[in-house]
Design an enzyme around this catalytic site. Structure first.
Site, PDB file in Angstrom:
ATOM      1  N   TYR A 146       0.810  -1.215   0.000  1.00  0.00           N
ATOM      2  CA  TYR A 146       0.000   0.000   0.000  1.00  0.00           C
ATOM      3  C   TYR A 146       0.844   1.266   0.000  1.00  0.00           C
ATOM      4  CZ  TYR A 146      -4.538  -2.199   0.830  1.00  0.00           C
ATOM      5  OH  TYR A 146      -5.698  -2.897   0.706  1.00  0.00           O
ATOM      6  N   LYS A 195       3.599 -15.417   3.039  1.00  0.00           N
ATOM      7  CA  LYS A 195       3.824 -16.198   1.823  1.00  0.00           C
ATOM      8  C   LYS A 195       5.331 -16.456   1.758  1.00  0.00           C
ATOM      9  CE  LYS A 195       2.382 -18.074  -2.036  1.00  0.00           C
ATOM     10  NZ  LYS A 195       1.526 -19.274  -2.076  1.00  0.00           N
ATOM     11  N   ASP A 227      -2.460 -18.515   1.228  1.00  0.00           N
ATOM     12  CA  ASP A 227      -3.453 -19.247   0.424  1.00  0.00           C
ATOM     13  C   ASP A 227      -4.131 -20.332   1.275  1.00  0.00           C
ATOM     14  OD1 ASP A 227      -0.963 -20.487   0.486  1.00  0.00           O
ATOM     15  OD2 ASP A 227      -1.003 -21.171  -1.594  1.00  0.00           O
ATOM     16  N   ASP A 251      -6.041  -7.149   4.299  1.00  0.00           N
ATOM     17  CA  ASP A 251      -7.180  -6.547   3.601  1.00  0.00           C
ATOM     18  C   ASP A 251      -8.085  -7.651   3.072  1.00  0.00           C
ATOM     19  OD1 ASP A 251      -8.759  -4.558   2.301  1.00  0.00           O
ATOM     20  OD2 ASP A 251      -7.747  -5.072   0.417  1.00  0.00           O
ATOM     21  N   ASP A 255     -11.892  -9.303   4.859  1.00  0.00           N
ATOM     22  CA  ASP A 255     -13.188  -9.351   4.168  1.00  0.00           C
ATOM     23  C   ASP A 255     -13.737 -10.775   4.167  1.00  0.00           C
ATOM     24  OD1 ASP A 255     -13.229  -6.662   3.568  1.00  0.00           O
ATOM     25  OD2 ASP A 255     -13.766  -6.966   1.458  1.00  0.00           O
TER      26      ASP A 255
HETATM   27  C1  IPM Z   1     -10.252  -1.508   3.943  1.00  0.00           C
HETATM   28  C2  IPM Z   1     -10.524  -0.978   2.564  1.00  0.00           C
HETATM   29  C3  IPM Z   1      -9.383  -0.054   2.167  1.00  0.00           C
HETATM   30  C4  IPM Z   1      -8.116  -0.868   2.182  1.00  0.00           C
HETATM   31  C5  IPM Z   1      -9.589   0.635   0.806  1.00  0.00           C
HETATM   32  C6  IPM Z   1     -10.884   1.413   0.773  1.00  0.00           C
HETATM   33  C7  IPM Z   1      -8.424   1.512   0.438  1.00  0.00           C
HETATM   34  O1  IPM Z   1     -10.688  -2.028   1.669  1.00  0.00           O
HETATM   35  O2  IPM Z   1     -10.182  -0.695   4.889  1.00  0.00           O
HETATM   36  O3  IPM Z   1     -10.108  -2.711   4.080  1.00  0.00           O
HETATM   37  O4  IPM Z   1      -7.806  -1.561   1.207  1.00  0.00           O
HETATM   38  O5  IPM Z   1      -7.417  -0.828   3.195  1.00  0.00           O
HETATM   39 MG    MG Z   2     -10.654  -3.946   2.548  1.00  0.00          MG
END
Ligand code: IPM
Ligand code: MG
Length: 360
Positions: A146, A195, A227, A251, A255
């Protein structure tokens, strides 16, 4: 206690969910004899519309002067919103990356909990869910891909893009310590995800995590390739306590873990620096499709406010009061649309905030 909170309502459903969190915070302050002072700043699309940039230096200075930051959500529809026709560094998300970097928020805590009341929403089979699961993703937030150097250029006539994944040992050590500290307060297990079969940055990650683990003899440490971790999260999420990982892997895995709980609208998060200061936000996004319709679920933001009381203000009793009020409202059968099921009572965003505030 008197605390200064910088508020970022943001875009989409951000303003409405933040309103409900503030309602609950005010009720908590009243009940426990505190006073919270709020100052609004703009970030994301609303800041682009007002100032042409997703986050101004003045806004950063205001945030820095506070005891903590409460954030709703930022961003819009990436295929239709004009914000996404701007250069990458002027888009809403650039504001989020900037505030993380400027405030040194390197430790991102994302709990993924299966609420008993919401078990039906979990997409996994009953035999996999078992007694439920409760994990904490500890994501490094200010390094890695990032924030590495990036460029797009023409090399030998071909358009070529480069992103750089770099970590130094100090960046790894400080997040690893945070991970082990949190594990000490939980089930004392850390799964460090990397990884290391391919990446140098992961081999260094593994080495430093091993070193740090020596200071935490009570904590069980295991290493897992990313993975495999993605697979284990759906195969047997119960095995995890703290998942410690770098920015990009965190990230993606956070999710996945959120989806596995089936109730993204319930998940809070905290981003901390090396002081008590933190930024607190729901794990979900700005949901522009339902913005302004009183349909959003404010519980993740309310629970983020509770994390703020716990981690930044050392107000454990107060945070417990909020968490219990949320559980009580769920037990009484109240649901927003995203977590609705048969026989429950459907309520809007505002009503949900009223219900929680009423039970503090
Ligand atoms: C998160 C989001 C952010 C990230 C995006 C919006 C830049 O997906 O907070 O997880 O990737 O960190
Ligand atoms: Mg995210």
């Amino acid at each position: 206690m008197n605390k200064k909170i910088t508020v970022i309502r943001g875009d989409g459903i951000g303003p409405e969910i933040v309103n409900e969190a503030i309602k609950v915070l005010d009720k908590t302050a009243e009940k426990f004899g505190h006073s919270f002072e709020y100052t609004d700043i703009l970030m994301g699309g609303c800041s682009i519309d007002a100032y042409g940039v997703p986050l101004t230096d003045e806004a950063i200075a205001t945030a820095k002067a506070a005891d903590a930051v409460l954030l709703g959500a930022i961003g819009g529809n990436t295929s239709t919103s004009p914000w996404y026709k701007l250069a990458p560094e002027l888009r809403p998300e650039a504001g989020l990356l900037k505030i993380r970097k400027e405030l040194g928020l390197f430790a991102n805590l994302r709990p993924a909990v299966l609420y008993d009341e919401l078990k039906f929403a979990c997409p996994l089979r009953d035999d996999i869910i078992g007694e439920g699961f409760d994990m904490m993703i500890m994501r490094e937030l200010t390094g890695g891909l990032y924030f590495g150097e990036r460029k797009t250029e023409t090399v030998n006539g071909l358009e070529t893009a480069v992103d750089t994944l770099s970590y130094n040992e100090n960046e790894i050590r400080r997040i690893a310590r945070r991970g082990f500290d949190i594990a000490m307060k939980r089930k004392k297990k850390v799964t460090s995800v990397d990884k290391a079969n391919v990446l140098d940055s992961s081999r260094l990650w593994r080495k430093v995590v091993n070193e740090v683990s020596k200071d935490y003899p009570e904590v069980e440490l295991e290493h897992m390739l990313v993975d495999n971790c993605a697979m284990q999260l759906v195969r047997d999420p119960k095995q995890f306590d703290v998942i410690l990982t770098e920015n990009m892997f965190g990230d993606i895995l956070s999710d996945e873990a959120a989806m596995v709980t089936g109730s993204l609208g319930m998940l809070a998060s905290a981003s901390l620096n090396d002081t008590k200061f933190g930024l607190y936000e729901p794990s979900h996004g700005s949901a522009p499709d339902i913005a302004g319709q009183n349909k959003a679920n404010p519980l993740a933001t309310i629970l983020s406010a509770s994390m703020m009381l716990r981690f930044s203000f050392d107000m454990d009793k107060e945070a417990d009061a909020i968490d219990n009020a949320v559980k009580q409202v769920l037990n009484e059968g109240y649901r927003t649309g995203d977590i609705m099921s048969e026989g429950m009572t459907l309520v809007g965003c505002k009503e949900m905030g009223d219900l929680v505030a009423g039970r503090i």
